[in-house]
Design an enzyme around this catalytic site. Structure first.
Site, PDB file in Angstrom:
ATOM      1  N   THR A  66     -23.384  41.435  96.817  1.00 22.66           N
ATOM      2  CA  THR A  66     -23.271  42.632  97.634  1.00 22.66           C
ATOM      3  C   THR A  66     -22.353  43.631  96.943  1.00 22.66           C
ATOM      4  OG1 THR A  66     -22.925  43.416  99.881  1.00 22.66           O
ATOM      5  CG2 THR A  66     -21.448  41.683  99.168  1.00 22.66           C
ATOM      6  N   LYS A  70     -24.146  45.037  92.905  1.00 21.07           N
ATOM      7  CA  LYS A  70     -25.613  44.920  92.866  1.00 21.07           C
ATOM      8  C   LYS A  70     -26.216  45.428  91.554  1.00 21.07           C
ATOM      9  CE  LYS A  70     -26.732  44.835  97.785  1.00 21.07           C
ATOM     10  NZ  LYS A  70     -27.525  45.449  98.849  1.00 21.07           N
ATOM     11  N   ASP A 106     -33.968  43.162  99.474  1.00 19.57           N
ATOM     12  CA  ASP A 106     -33.742  44.225 100.458  1.00 19.57           C
ATOM     13  C   ASP A 106     -35.031  44.973 100.845  1.00 19.57           C
ATOM     14  OD1 ASP A 106     -31.049  43.820 100.968  1.00 19.57           O
ATOM     15  OD2 ASP A 106     -30.371  45.167  99.394  1.00 19.57           O
ATOM     16  N   ALA A 131     -28.385  58.351  99.690  1.00 21.54           N
ATOM     17  CA  ALA A 131     -29.052  58.252  98.390  1.00 21.54           C
ATOM     18  C   ALA A 131     -28.347  57.217  97.523  1.00 21.54           C
ATOM     19  CB  ALA A 131     -29.060  59.622  97.710  1.00 21.54           C
ATOM     20  N   GLY A 133     -27.351  52.855  96.826  1.00 21.17           N
ATOM     21  CA  GLY A 133     -28.122  51.689  96.390  1.00 21.17           C
ATOM     22  C   GLY A 133     -29.143  51.236  97.416  1.00 21.17           C
ATOM     23  N   LEU A 228     -29.512  51.255 109.024  1.00 18.98           N
ATOM     24  CA  LEU A 228     -29.275  50.027 108.254  1.00 18.98           C
ATOM     25  C   LEU A 228     -28.005  49.315 108.701  1.00 18.98           C
ATOM     26  CD1 LEU A 228     -31.464  51.229 106.352  1.00 18.98           C
ATOM     27  CD2 LEU A 228     -30.184  50.262 104.473  1.00 18.98           C
ATOM     28  N   TYR A 230     -25.394  47.439 111.048  1.00 20.87           N
ATOM     29  CA  TYR A 230     -25.487  46.546 112.218  1.00 20.87           C
ATOM     30  C   TYR A 230     -24.122  46.284 112.845  1.00 20.87           C
ATOM     31  CZ  TYR A 230     -24.531  43.555 108.214  1.00 20.87           C
ATOM     32  OH  TYR A 230     -24.002  43.044 107.068  1.00 20.87           O
TER      33      TYR A 230
HETATM   34  P1  NDP Z   1     -23.670  53.087  98.642  1.00 23.15           P
HETATM   35  O1  NDP Z   1     -22.189  53.119  98.456  1.00 23.15           O
HETATM   36  O2  NDP Z   1     -24.541  52.830  97.468  1.00 23.15           O
HETATM   37  O3  NDP Z   1     -24.118  54.508  99.273  1.00 23.15           O
HETATM   38  C1  NDP Z   1     -23.401  55.070 100.330  1.00 23.15           C
HETATM   39  C2  NDP Z   1     -24.158  56.228 100.946  1.00 23.15           C
HETATM   40  O4  NDP Z   1     -23.389  56.698 102.079  1.00 23.15           O
HETATM   41  C3  NDP Z   1     -24.309  57.430 100.021  1.00 23.15           C
HETATM   42  O5  NDP Z   1     -25.492  58.114 100.326  1.00 23.15           O
HETATM   43  C4  NDP Z   1     -23.082  58.279 100.392  1.00 23.15           C
HETATM   44  O6  NDP Z   1     -23.252  59.664 100.165  1.00 23.15           O
HETATM   45  C5  NDP Z   1     -23.014  58.060 101.883  1.00 23.15           C
HETATM   46  N1  NDP Z   1     -21.651  58.276 102.399  1.00 23.15           N
HETATM   47  C6  NDP Z   1     -20.602  57.425 102.317  1.00 23.15           C
HETATM   48  N2  NDP Z   1     -19.514  57.990 102.882  1.00 23.15           N
HETATM   49  C7  NDP Z   1     -19.889  59.204 103.323  1.00 23.15           C
HETATM   50  C8  NDP Z   1     -19.216  60.261 103.999  1.00 23.15           C
HETATM   51  N3  NDP Z   1     -17.921  60.174 104.347  1.00 23.15           N
HETATM   52  N4  NDP Z   1     -19.916  61.375 104.324  1.00 23.15           N
HETATM   53  C9  NDP Z   1     -21.238  61.499 103.986  1.00 23.15           C
HETATM   54  N5  NDP Z   1     -21.929  60.519 103.333  1.00 23.15           N
HETATM   55  C10 NDP Z   1     -21.255  59.406 103.017  1.00 23.15           C
HETATM   56  O7  NDP Z   1     -23.921  52.031  99.798  1.00 23.15           O
HETATM   57  P2  NDP Z   1     -25.290  51.291 100.203  1.00 23.15           P
HETATM   58  O8  NDP Z   1     -26.414  52.224  99.967  1.00 23.15           O
HETATM   59  O9  NDP Z   1     -25.376  49.966  99.568  1.00 23.15           O
HETATM   60  O10 NDP Z   1     -25.069  51.025 101.772  1.00 23.15           O
HETATM   61  C11 NDP Z   1     -25.294  52.051 102.744  1.00 23.15           C
HETATM   62  C12 NDP Z   1     -25.282  51.444 104.136  1.00 23.15           C
HETATM   63  O11 NDP Z   1     -26.355  50.512 104.274  1.00 23.15           O
HETATM   64  C13 NDP Z   1     -24.000  50.675 104.450  1.00 23.15           C
HETATM   65  O12 NDP Z   1     -23.605  51.013 105.753  1.00 23.15           O
HETATM   66  C14 NDP Z   1     -24.424  49.207 104.387  1.00 23.15           C
HETATM   67  O13 NDP Z   1     -23.684  48.410 105.266  1.00 23.15           O
HETATM   68  C15 NDP Z   1     -25.865  49.295 104.847  1.00 23.15           C
HETATM   69  N6  NDP Z   1     -26.694  48.188 104.346  1.00 23.15           N
HETATM   70  C16 NDP Z   1     -27.320  47.346 105.254  1.00 23.15           C
HETATM   71  C17 NDP Z   1     -28.122  46.317 104.824  1.00 23.15           C
HETATM   72  C18 NDP Z   1     -28.794  45.438 105.825  1.00 23.15           C
HETATM   73  O14 NDP Z   1     -29.294  44.345 105.445  1.00 23.15           O
HETATM   74  N7  NDP Z   1     -28.876  45.819 107.071  1.00 23.15           N
HETATM   75  C19 NDP Z   1     -28.346  46.051 103.383  1.00 23.15           C
HETATM   76  C20 NDP Z   1     -27.658  46.983 102.514  1.00 23.15           C
HETATM   77  C21 NDP Z   1     -26.862  48.009 102.995  1.00 23.15           C
HETATM   78  P3  NDP Z   1     -22.730  60.363  98.778  1.00 23.15           P
HETATM   79  O15 NDP Z   1     -23.759  60.004  97.741  1.00 23.15           O
HETATM   80  O16 NDP Z   1     -22.739  61.810  99.104  1.00 23.15           O
HETATM   81  O17 NDP Z   1     -21.386  59.792  98.469  1.00 23.15           O
END
Ligand code: NDP
Length: 290
Positions: A66, A70, A106, A131, A133, A228, A230
């Site tokens: 995680t 990843k 995923d 946008a 992972g 996504l 929970y």
């Molecule tokens: P990443 O760190 O790769 O991406 C985070 C994303 O959130 C980016 O788009 C980022 O935007 C945005 N973000 C974070 N903080 C802020 C903020 N303060 N304001 C605006 N945008 C923000 O994380 P992941 O993609 O891996 O995970 C994203 C979510 O998905 C998490 O909540 C995670 O728990 C959940 N998840 C759930 C899974 C499941 O099995 N249910 C599996 C994997 C993930 P920016 O690019 O502008 O920084």
């Protein structure tokens, strides 16, 4: 009982203390009578390579990976599945005699979690917030589900643009746009969409007061709204959308489905999810979140 034939599995991440994977996978192992144990291991980025070498040397059967590992895990594995090659992220490592094999469960976990709502996706327009992972895995799943158009909304617009380029060039999608959260036509894009997805960290504990969408006036009964996240089970995004009459779903079932898919890879099995298992696990994991 611990014995020398017990298979060892785990999840590595930083942080990882609150991962639901150990209770979930240990539940599966008990239910499926697998002689294995599954633990959480806190691994810093600089230790990832030695951790993977050690896990293989100690004959671990498999690991989930995680944040923030990843991408690095995809790079470090000896063999990568076609999905990992395409997406450049891995959440599952299997240790075989010939080396480590990387997979990502995923996208399939997301698709499986939709259940009957999958019908809404073919030919539909979708708005995704985020946008990072996980958004990359979700857009891949969306391309497989045959959506007709995608709007990617992200705080850092250049990252949304990169993901849009990936969709157009590598996933053969044709109608994809990248916009910022304050784009003047966001309501119009929402109105044209059948599905809205939150793949940002906004709304996740401890950012529980936050939501990727500020104004919900364009959200209606016709929308399927997926988060996504929970933890909490109902984010502000889902709460506001449900108030507008939308059908909502959180990420718990995705977590459960991707977990079973990882176990199937490690065990080279095809254990299927049944309603009873899903409901028992949802209640077990919801209890863990309290
Ligand atoms: P990443 O760190 O790769 O991406 C985070 C994303 O959130 C980016 O788009 C980022 O935007 C945005 N973000 C974070 N903080 C802020 C903020 N303060 N304001 C605006 N945008 C923000 O994380 P992941 O993609 O891996 O995970 C994203 C979510 O998905 C998490 O909540 C995670 O728990 C959940 N998840 C759930 C899974 C499941 O099995 N249910 C599996 C994997 C993930 P920016 O690019 O502008 O920084």
């Amino acid at each position: 009982m611990m014995d020398s034939r017990k298979m060892v599995f785990g999840v590595i991440g930083d942080p990882v203390a609150h991962s639901l994977s150990p209770p979930m996978q240990n539940y599966f192992m008990k239910k499926l009578k697998i002689n294995g144990v599954y633990c959480a291991f806190h691994v810093a980025a600089e230790d990832l390579e030695s951790c993977l070498r050690g896990a293989r040397a100690m004959h671990f059967t498999g690991l989930n990976v995680t944040l923030p590992h990843k991408q690095a895990a995809a790079r470090l594995a000896r063999f990568a599945s076609p999905q990992v090659d395409l997406l450049q992220v891995a959440n599952t490592l299997s240790f075989e005699d010939d080396g480590s094999h990387a997979f990502t469960t995923d996208p399939n976990g997301f698709a499986a979690s939709l259940g009957r709502e999958q019908e809404r996706f073919a030919g539909a327009k979708v708005v995704i917030f985020g946008a990072g992972g996980s958004a990359r895995s979700i857009v891949y799943a969306l391309s497989q589900l045959g959506i007709s158009g995608l709007t990617i909304v992200n705080r850092i617009e250049s990252k949304a643009a990169l993901l849009a380029q990936f969709c157009l060039q590598r996933l053969a999608m044709t109608d994809v746009q990248a916009v910022s959260p304050n784009h003047p036509d966001l309501d119009l894009f929402i109105d044209q969409a059948a599905v809205l997805i939150n793949a940002t960290a906004l709304g996740m504990h401890p950012l529980t007061g936050e939501t990727p969408l500020q104004k919900f006036t364009a959200v209606e009964k016709k929308h399927f709204v997926y988060d996504l996240i929970y933890n909490p089970p109902k984010t502000r995004f889902l709460f506001e959308a449900e108030k507008r009459g939308a059908t909502v779903r959180n990420g718990l079932e995705m977590l459960i489905h991707q977990g079973l898919k990882s176990l199937n890879i490690w065990m080279q099995e095809n254990f299927a999810m049944d309603e009873n298992t899903l409901s028992e696990l949802k209640s077990l994991l919801s209890g863990e979140l309290q």
